[in-house]
Write a protein that holds these residues in place. Structure first.
Motif, PDB file in Angstrom:
ATOM      1  N   GLY A   1      -3.660   7.476   7.179  1.00 32.23           N
ATOM      2  CA  GLY A   1      -3.517   6.410   6.208  1.00 32.23           C
ATOM      3  C   GLY A   1      -2.065   6.097   5.874  1.00 32.23           C
ATOM      4  N   ALA A   2      -1.828   4.859   5.442  1.00 32.37           N
ATOM      5  CA  ALA A   2      -0.476   4.393   5.173  1.00 32.37           C
ATOM      6  C   ALA A   2       0.239   5.243   4.124  1.00 32.37           C
ATOM      7  CB  ALA A   2      -0.518   2.931   4.725  1.00 32.37           C
ATOM      8  N   ARG A   3      -0.443   5.590   3.045  1.00 34.55           N
ATOM      9  CA  ARG A   3       0.201   6.384   1.993  1.00 34.55           C
ATOM     10  C   ARG A   3       0.609   7.755   2.518  1.00 34.55           C
ATOM     11  NH1 ARG A   3      -2.928   6.748  -3.551  1.00 34.55           N
ATOM     12  NH2 ARG A   3      -4.536   7.455  -2.079  1.00 34.55           N
ATOM     13  N   ASP A   4      -0.228   8.366   3.365  1.00 38.61           N
ATOM     14  CA  ASP A   4       0.116   9.663   3.945  1.00 38.61           C
ATOM     15  C   ASP A   4       1.283   9.537   4.929  1.00 38.61           C
ATOM     16  OD1 ASP A   4      -1.861  10.940   2.503  1.00 38.61           O
ATOM     17  OD2 ASP A   4      -3.358  10.765   4.104  1.00 38.61           O
TER      18      ASP A   4
ATOM     19  N   PRO B   1       7.570  12.418   5.045  1.00 37.70           N
ATOM     20  CA  PRO B   1       8.949  12.936   4.989  1.00 37.70           C
ATOM     21  C   PRO B   1       9.222  13.762   3.736  1.00 37.70           C
ATOM     22  CG  PRO B   1       8.944  10.653   5.706  1.00 37.70           C
ATOM     23  CD  PRO B   1       7.554  10.958   5.240  1.00 37.70           C
ATOM     24  N   LEU B   2       8.630  13.391   2.596  1.00 37.69           N
ATOM     25  CA  LEU B   2       8.815  14.177   1.377  1.00 37.69           C
ATOM     26  C   LEU B   2       8.158  15.546   1.506  1.00 37.69           C
ATOM     27  CD1 LEU B   2       8.257  11.616  -1.537  1.00 37.69           C
ATOM     28  CD2 LEU B   2      10.421  12.578  -0.714  1.00 37.69           C
ATOM     29  N   ILE B   3       6.971  15.584   2.058  1.00 39.56           N
ATOM     30  CA  ILE B   3       6.284  16.857   2.253  1.00 39.56           C
ATOM     31  C   ILE B   3       7.084  17.746   3.189  1.00 39.56           C
ATOM     32  CG2 ILE B   3       4.184  17.931   3.176  1.00 39.56           C
ATOM     33  CD1 ILE B   3       2.650  15.435   2.207  1.00 39.56           C
TER      34      ILE B   3
ATOM     35  N   GLU C   1       2.782  15.254  -5.534  1.00 37.20           N
ATOM     36  CA  GLU C   1       3.941  14.483  -5.966  1.00 37.20           C
ATOM     37  C   GLU C   1       4.383  13.517  -4.866  1.00 37.20           C
ATOM     38  OE1 GLU C   1       7.248  13.018  -8.083  1.00 37.20           O
ATOM     39  OE2 GLU C   1       5.395  14.027  -8.701  1.00 37.20           O
ATOM     40  N   ALA C   2       4.368  13.975  -3.620  1.00 40.34           N
ATOM     41  CA  ALA C   2       4.761  13.118  -2.506  1.00 40.34           C
ATOM     42  C   ALA C   2       3.832  11.916  -2.395  1.00 40.34           C
ATOM     43  CB  ALA C   2       4.767  13.919  -1.207  1.00 40.34           C
ATOM     44  N   THR C   3       2.540  12.151  -2.536  1.00 42.54           N
ATOM     45  CA  THR C   3       1.562  11.069  -2.458  1.00 42.54           C
ATOM     46  C   THR C   3       1.762  10.075  -3.599  1.00 42.54           C
ATOM     47  OG1 THR C   3      -0.027  12.521  -1.364  1.00 42.54           O
ATOM     48  CG2 THR C   3      -0.900  10.542  -2.418  1.00 42.54           C
ATOM     49  N   LYS C   4       2.041  10.590  -4.789  1.00 37.38           N
ATOM     50  CA  LYS C   4       2.275   9.729  -5.948  1.00 37.38           C
ATOM     51  C   LYS C   4       3.497   8.837  -5.712  1.00 37.38           C
ATOM     52  CE  LYS C   4       3.450  10.086 -10.899  1.00 37.38           C
ATOM     53  NZ  LYS C   4       4.880   9.681 -10.796  1.00 37.38           N
ATOM     54  N   ARG C   5       4.579   9.416  -5.246  1.00 39.24           N
ATOM     55  CA  ARG C   5       5.796   8.649  -5.016  1.00 39.24           C
ATOM     56  C   ARG C   5       5.618   7.643  -3.872  1.00 39.24           C
ATOM     57  NH1 ARG C   5      10.197  13.434  -5.074  1.00 39.24           N
ATOM     58  NH2 ARG C   5      11.497  11.829  -4.085  1.00 39.24           N
ATOM     59  N   ALA C   6       4.837   8.020  -2.877  1.00 35.27           N
ATOM     60  CA  ALA C   6       4.558   7.096  -1.782  1.00 35.27           C
ATOM     61  C   ALA C   6       3.798   5.876  -2.287  1.00 35.27           C
ATOM     62  CB  ALA C   6       3.761   7.802  -0.689  1.00 35.27           C
ATOM     63  N   GLY C   7       2.806   6.102  -3.153  1.00 32.58           N
ATOM     64  CA  GLY C   7       2.064   4.990  -3.720  1.00 32.58           C
ATOM     65  C   GLY C   7       2.936   4.080  -4.561  1.00 32.58           C
ATOM     66  N   GLU C   8       3.847   4.673  -5.325  1.00 35.00           N
ATOM     67  CA  GLU C   8       4.749   3.879  -6.163  1.00 35.00           C
ATOM     68  C   GLU C   8       5.660   2.989  -5.299  1.00 35.00           C
ATOM     69  OE1 GLU C   8       5.097   7.120  -9.855  1.00 35.00           O
ATOM     70  OE2 GLU C   8       6.690   6.953  -8.347  1.00 35.00           O
ATOM     71  N   LEU C   9       6.129   3.539  -4.187  1.00 38.64           N
ATOM     72  CA  LEU C   9       7.011   2.765  -3.320  1.00 38.64           C
ATOM     73  C   LEU C   9       6.243   1.658  -2.593  1.00 38.64           C
ATOM     74  CD1 LEU C   9       9.845   2.365  -2.336  1.00 38.64           C
ATOM     75  CD2 LEU C   9       9.501   4.204  -0.666  1.00 38.64           C
TER      76      LEU C   9
ATOM     77  N   ALA D   1       9.156   1.857   3.699  1.00 35.65           N
ATOM     78  CA  ALA D   1       8.853   2.868   2.691  1.00 35.65           C
ATOM     79  C   ALA D   1       9.031   4.269   3.257  1.00 35.65           C
ATOM     80  CB  ALA D   1       7.429   2.683   2.169  1.00 35.65           C
ATOM     81  N   ARG D   2       8.547   4.493   4.460  1.00 35.16           N
ATOM     82  CA  ARG D   2       8.683   5.808   5.091  1.00 35.16           C
ATOM     83  C   ARG D   2      10.158   6.151   5.308  1.00 35.16           C
ATOM     84  NH1 ARG D   2       6.013   9.593   8.393  1.00 35.16           N
ATOM     85  NH2 ARG D   2       7.341  10.426  10.042  1.00 35.16           N
ATOM     86  N   GLY D   3      10.949   5.166   5.712  1.00 39.02           N
ATOM     87  CA  GLY D   3      12.352   5.420   5.990  1.00 39.02           C
ATOM     88  C   GLY D   3      13.202   5.630   4.758  1.00 39.02           C
ATOM     89  N   LEU D   4      12.765   5.085   3.619  1.00 37.54           N
ATOM     90  CA  LEU D   4      13.578   5.141   2.403  1.00 37.54           C
ATOM     91  C   LEU D   4      13.120   6.186   1.394  1.00 37.54           C
ATOM     92  CD1 LEU D   4      14.189   1.354   1.583  1.00 37.54           C
ATOM     93  CD2 LEU D   4      15.597   2.912   2.934  1.00 37.54           C
ATOM     94  N   ILE D   5      11.921   6.737   1.558  1.00 41.54           N
ATOM     95  CA  ILE D   5      11.370   7.558   0.487  1.00 41.54           C
ATOM     96  C   ILE D   5      12.124   8.872   0.300  1.00 41.54           C
ATOM     97  CG2 ILE D   5       9.622   8.742   1.910  1.00 41.54           C
ATOM     98  CD1 ILE D   5       7.732   8.319  -0.579  1.00 41.54           C
ATOM     99  N   ALA D   6      12.611   9.469   1.377  1.00 44.32           N
ATOM    100  CA  ALA D   6      13.337  10.729   1.273  1.00 44.32           C
ATOM    101  C   ALA D   6      14.842  10.458   1.296  1.00 44.32           C
ATOM    102  CB  ALA D   6      12.949  11.658   2.422  1.00 44.32           C
ATOM    103  N   HIS D   7      15.604  11.319   0.637  1.00 41.70           N
ATOM    104  CA  HIS D   7      17.060  11.137   0.618  1.00 41.70           C
ATOM    105  C   HIS D   7      17.668  11.648   1.908  1.00 41.70           C
ATOM    106  CE1 HIS D   7      21.165  10.890  -0.812  1.00 41.70           C
ATOM    107  NE2 HIS D   7      21.346  12.127  -0.391  1.00 41.70           N
TER     108      HIS D   7
END
Length: 235
Positions: free
Chosen positions: A111-114, A119-121, A129-137, A166-172
């Motif tokens: 799924g898209a959110r996963d 990258p956060l996981i 927390e990673a799933t929550k932040r992915a949904g927010e983005l 979103a995948r490319g930007l979510i992690a620092h």
């Protein structure tokens, strides 16, 4: 601006050999050189065929370098992408260098959110927390919540690109490479991407990208590097 660059490209040359054309040589760039510092966004400019995408792929390590050095600062260490062994390059991508390509390549049936959360996981963030932040983005990028659990392969081009962003930007990552991130987006979502890039810059991320959208380029880029100045001889 930091006194030491995050990325330093010096004397880089690349020529493709066309084996199906009797070994014809196709020069791409020769003597490419520039520095990139924390908190700035730099665009690679020039006409189609100038070598912009090739240069970006050389920085990421997808293309071999014929000559020169591509030095990336990884904490207290400087890694030359041009000579780094594969495992060191993979580790550099895990910790320091992110990439937003034009096309989304993901595991089928995830799924898209996963996809966005992964990258956060990988960085050690708890899955919840990673799933929550992915949904927010994804929400910021106006991807409908009803799509979050569906695999992105079923999405439109613009929807896939938003998942990719979103995948490319979510992690620092201190260094971020972007290849036409807004090519398939409407005006509203281009504006969101501009906001996200500005946030990354304020966080000290160094961004090197190809931005064919003139308005986006003017909004986020601090300078443009003309790739044709690097002795490019190919059409």
């Amino acid at each position: 601006m930091a006194t030491k660059p995050i990325l330093s490209v010096s004397g880089v040359a690349k020529t493709f050999i066309l084996h199906l054309r009797e070994g014809a040589r196709l020069p791409v760039v020769n003597g490419a050189g520039f520095d990139l510092y924390a908190g700035e966004c730099v665009a690679l400019g020039g006409p189609s065929g100038a070598g912009k995408s090739s240069l970006l792929k050389m920085v990421y390590g997808n293309y071999r370098v014929d000559d020169g050095a591509i030095r990336v600062r990884d904490g207290d260490e400087v890694v030359d992408v041009a000579t780094a062994p594969p495992r060191r390059l993979i580790r550099l991508r895990d910790t320091t260098m992110g990439y937003v390509s034009q096309f989304l390549r993901v595991i089928p049936r995830v799924g898209a959110r996963d996809v966005v959360a992964e990258p956060l996981i990988h960085d050690g963030v708890a899955p919840e927390e990673a799933t929550k932040r992915a949904g927010e983005l994804l929400a910021r990028l106006n991807l409908p919540e009803r799509l979050w659990a569906l695999p992105p392969a079923t999405f439109s081009g613009g929807e896939q690109q938003r998942v990719n962003i979103a995948r490319g930007l979510i992690a620092h990552r201190p260094l971020l490479l972007m290849d036409e991130p807004t090519a398939s987006l409407d005006a509203a979502n281009r504006a969101v991407v501009v906001q996200l890039i500005e946030e990354k810059k304020r966080a000290g991320v160094a961004i090197l990208g190809i931005f064919h959208d003139a308005e986006v380029r003017e909004a986020v880029c601090d300078r443009v590097i003309d790739v044709t100045s690097f002795g490019q001889m190919a059409a």
